[in-house]
Design an enzyme around this catalytic site. Sequence first.
Site: not given
Lengths: 300, 300, 300, 300
Positions: D170, D172
């Site tokens: 992930k 961000s």
Amino acid sequence: MSRLTHDTISGVFPPMLTPFTESGEVDYDSFVTNLHFWNDAELSGYLVLGSNSETAYLTEEEKLQLTALTKEHAKKGRIILAGTGLESTRDTVRFTRLAAMKGADAALVLTPFYYSELMNDAVLINHFTRIADNSDIPILIYNVTKFTHVNISVNAVHILSQHPNIIGMKDSSGNVAQLEQFKSAAGNNYAVVNGTAAVWYPALTIGIRAGILALANCTPNECSLIQKYYCDGELEKSRALYEQLLPLNKAITFQFGVPGLKYAATLLGYKGGYPRSPLLPLGEADRKMINSIISSAGLR
Amino acid sequence: MSRLTHDTISGVFPPMLTPFTESGEVDYDSFVTNLHFWNDAELSGYLVLGSNSETAYLTEEEKLQLTALTKEHAKKGRIILAGTGLESTRDTVRFTRLAAMKGADAALVLTPFYYSELMNDAVLINHFTRIADNSDIPILIYNVTKFTHVNISVNAVHILSQHPNIIGMKDSSGNVAQLEQFKSAAGNNYAVVNGTAAVWYPALTIGIRAGILALANCTPNECSLIQKYYCDGELEKSRALYEQLLPLNKAITFQFGVPGLKYAATLLGYKGGYPRSPLLPLGEADRKMINSIISSAGLR
Amino acid sequence: MSRLTHDTISGVFPPMLTPFTESGEVDYDSFVTNLHFWNDAELSGYLVLGSNSETAYLTEEEKLQLTALTKEHAKKGRIILAGTGLESTRDTVRFTRLAAMKGADAALVLTPFYYSELMNDAVLINHFTRIADNSDIPILIYNVTKFTHVNISVNAVHILSQHPNIIGMKDSSGNVAQLEQFKSAAGNNYAVVNGTAAVWYPALTIGIRAGILALANCTPNECSLIQKYYCDGELEKSRALYEQLLPLNKAITFQFGVPGLKYAATLLGYKGGYPRSPLLPLGEADRKMINSIISSAGLR
Amino acid sequence: MSRLTHDTISGVFPPMLTPFTESGEVDYDSFVTNLHFWNDAELSGYLVLGSNSETAYLTEEEKLQLTALTKEHAKKGRIILAGTGLESTRDTVRFTRLAAMKGADAALVLTPFYYSELMNDAVLINHFTRIADNSDIPILIYNVTKFTHVNISVNAVHILSQHPNIIGMKDSSGNVAQLEQFKSAAGNNYAVVNGTAAVWYPALTIGIRAGILALANCTPNECSLIQKYYCDGELEKSRALYEQLLPLNKAITFQFGVPGLKYAATLLGYKGGYPRSPLLPLGEADRKMINSIISSAGLR
């Protein structure tokens, strides 16, 4: 020891490194060995569970064991500070109590920092006030922007310094003008402690009276001698010694960090041990550089 | 004046503000008026075309006129430094010659910075060497990271300090450990000048002997007195005066910048004038704050 | 060309590099040669005096000569943008007029930045409004935080976009969410131009219609083809070509900057020439790396 | 659920907020209530113990209880990701195992960050490799520079993506060019998940297929619909909905953070609850602003 007050916080404190074995266990024997070495040196006390202790990598059980061992082995009369800051207010309150029960004379409480941009004055004032309200031992604020990316404001320090159970702070910024501002804002019942040997002599000249210095793990007597010379009015000797130590300090703080500190401590006769993963031990080239810096500085 | 050497650079220099009229013209009369006020103060010399002079907003003709006026009106024996740095090497060489012809005793040359990430050691060493090779007057390096986002390395300073025509530097970082490192790296034939009153007293304690201080536009005698006290061994008086000036210094550098400096100078009897657009004059609330800081500090 | 409007700004524009001779003179002949190469490529127009043109290193005379040559040699119907931003408002007004007289269809005006922390909304709104009020040609705001350390706010863009003579902006942040916010805030009579090939495809997908791309100096047709594919609904082909160009774009912007751009342009058949000092030409190892990136990407 | 693979990670996941009571206890009932609301929404799964869960403020017991409740109440077939990263490698290994035992399908492992400047490629590669080697469930790397001040390199991602038990990451950052580089470097057996609604639509256009979006706590169906429209080829509808959500996303991430997210969730029918100290609930003015943003966006 009777209750610690701001004016008893003076002199040099090592933020004690934590030696690990190669497999990553805390090497408590080596920790105690170091403590006895430091007991023989000119120091005012100890910080257990500081940034240079790899506290972020310790379990709570390990932290309490290290605090208890510090209490057990520290030379009588020396001050024991314990780093007890955690991210949440309630957890910090809880752990500060445990550290006090193990013998800490005061707690050095890190600013919370995960949501660094939200850590404004209101948040920090509320956090430290609640911790100080609920602690039997006095509190010092720990401001270390390099690791936290939070820099407490002069205004928040001004307000918090009026709390009877907040007796001072450690500022590791190396920003002498900021140290001065904290000191001015906080008034006389508050100890501003310098957190880096990079500005140890300049900090003394503006009236700072204590230093929690990574370098004091390796060269405790020299760190203390800088202050002694200064207080004796031997300014040139004080400054010369400070300048002599700067290259090593730069290496173990800015350049190589904790693994560098541990290697330098080993070279100078202490039990540095291994860092804990994710930190990796220094490579060959970096070790050579530290060796060379220590030799050039005439520290061996 | 005979050729300037590193050891003659001592004491306090104001980086002279440039007063503008409301319509944005350089107000040369006010500039000269200020110069006469400063001639009556305890100062070692002047910096024309510094960061606080809004040099980035001046045309070349205006810059040369201000340099010539400084030469014409400065008290005899005072040192005239001129900020001559431009982005390209060749343009800096050319303009440094023009400034020398107008009377500058030495050139303070800003690190180039538009492509800040490309300004590595090789680039900066080549740049300053070529300028020093081609200048009749000596060169000082000007390191002001706050505005340039470039911070010259200790290594580059070490190499450049060996050039016979580079006699020193101004570092405005306020980082005392860095000042110390520049001084150690450069050796004895090189003047490290402190560029901010935020660390004026601490800088003195590590052996710095000169300051180019924005604050000296407003309170020249006080800035010089800090150094005089220090040199006379009256350390406490030196430090106390330094601390007294800190709040005003913070306001005119960090908080409000040049428009704040100009307003404070006006309050203290100088011709501050207007800033040049895009800078805007201070609003009412900010003016009140500066007024209050000056009153609290007992400077009026 | 009739007066430029926001909706005519679409397609790809190279921010034209400025070739210098080894001794540092502008090589106008090579500049014109490149222009003719680019005339044969699929481009909408040209930016003269951009960041990649080493504008910070050019004299005013050189700048005007390059603008005039662009006007003289650009293929008819192509848009000529000129970078006219200087630090002071009045100087920018003056130079924008000169650039217009030499043939610029619109001016790309850099945010002033020396006192970066003072460049708040009020300052920037006043600056750009005064410039737009006093310019015969339309104005585009140029926001390039990487070099200026200033990032204009969405609010300031909202207000400035209502000025009839401010028809758009170039944002080189590579921050797609910010591009989107500028677009939403500015409304329909304002062209938001993407300033980096790093996000050329994603920018197209959010409705951006123009790119001023350093990479278009080297691979103009490919940059334009990404947009053509996108507009023809061939999204996969558009994205694949965008991805193919990313490594070279990274090399000539982030890693090596203008000297890298010039070397890559030379390899691809353009007249890259030397950078001007203080910039230094690429060393052997860096040249090899760019060679290898171009080969791997199948661009040769 | 059978073992999770990179290609099954698609669609929208809320990083579930943790509701607290006013006195600071975890409100498990409200947590379960939210989970049932989200079960009725179009979502692919859940992230428990993410940054928006105030995980930094949770005890280990609370973390495991929340993971178990997620397993118990999540709609069958939905993927359960758990944030298991701690500062030390060994502690992360240990806690990842516990989370797996409570039902996590994969672990999202935060980059360690206290000594951010020491977190180089060698350190991060060693850290994640050891965790992946010792975990029964697959690992995703969690890169969130805003909170950690660490940004994993493209090179480290390239190497780690070859580990059979590291199935994705992930990111961000909101940096679309970086998302693209991670995707290109990692190859086909690796899921790059977008971690912010700020670039949800642009991320889809470069081939990203999953989003862990704070905003999905408040508007799960809308977040999923953006992707559905995109996959159905209805690009304009996809982009329009993305743009409609941007102001609220900005408020709950950049401006107000977790307390803002919780207040917005409450307004939209979820159990936001209180934040845990040191975080403070929003003040009146900030609440009004969020109210107004939600109304303007037509989300109520």
